[in-house]
Scaffold this active site. Structure first.
Site, PDB file in Angstrom:
ATOM      1  N   HIS A   1      -0.532   4.535   0.109  1.00 36.06           N
ATOM      2  CA  HIS A   1      -1.358   5.682   0.500  1.00 36.06           C
ATOM      3  C   HIS A   1      -0.732   6.395   1.691  1.00 36.06           C
ATOM      4  CE1 HIS A   1      -4.281   3.286  -1.787  1.00 36.06           C
ATOM      5  NE2 HIS A   1      -4.766   4.466  -2.125  1.00 36.06           N
TER       6      HIS A   1
ATOM      7  N   ASP B   1       0.834  -1.201   0.000  1.00 31.15           N
ATOM      8  CA  ASP B   1       0.000   0.000   0.000  1.00 31.15           C
ATOM      9  C   ASP B   1       0.870   1.253   0.000  1.00 31.15           C
ATOM     10  OD1 ASP B   1      -1.938   1.979   0.438  1.00 31.15           O
ATOM     11  OD2 ASP B   1      -3.072   0.722   1.818  1.00 31.15           O
TER      12      ASP B   1
END
Length: 146
Positions: free
Chosen positions: A15, A13
């Protein structure tokens, strides 16, 4: 207060916005925050928790594959002799329409607390203060009531 929090985004991930907000909120609340950034491995979380003598490890994930990324997470922490409260939050599952089921899944994986992507950082801060048995100082009470 010198309670240390290790924070990062697990797995593949990338983000970053959520952990940036959390870093600012926890720092403002008086915690020492170690932000590992994005695409952090289980082993990197454990290493940082040991190095910084973390009281808490906060895992963020927004891309929906946190269950896959967190399998074995607590085993890695245990192997490194990390004794810290563990939280996870974000968009943890693709199509996350029944968050209670998602919460149960991550509690079964060993997380002390599980938050959805709509959780206000203040809720997580309050929970961590309770879990670490941090009582507010007079200055904290005055700041909150202002």
């Amino acid at each position: 207060m010198s309670n240390t929090v290790v924070l990062g985004v697990i797995g593949s991930d990338a983000h970053v916005v959520g952990i940036t907000i959390l870093e600012q909120a926890f720092s403002t609340a008086g915690f020492d925050v170690v932000n590992l950034g994005v695409q952090t491995s289980r082993e990197e979380f454990a290493e940082a928790a040991v190095t910084h003598e973390a009281d808490a490890v906060l895992v963020s994930s927004l891309y929906g594959h946190a269950e896959q990324d967190c399998r074995g997470f607590h085993e890695v922490l245990a192997e490194a002799d990390v004794d810290a409260v563990t939280y996870i939050g974000g968009n943890l599952a693709v199509g996350q329409d029944d968050f209670e089921r998602t919460r149960e899944t991550f509690r079964a994986l060993g997380f002390d607390r599980v938050f959805d992507s709509e959780t206000d950082p203040e809720e997580a801060i309050a929970a961590l203060r309770r879990d670490l048995e941090i009582t507010p100082t007079e200055a904290d009470r005055l700041t909150v009531s202002s």
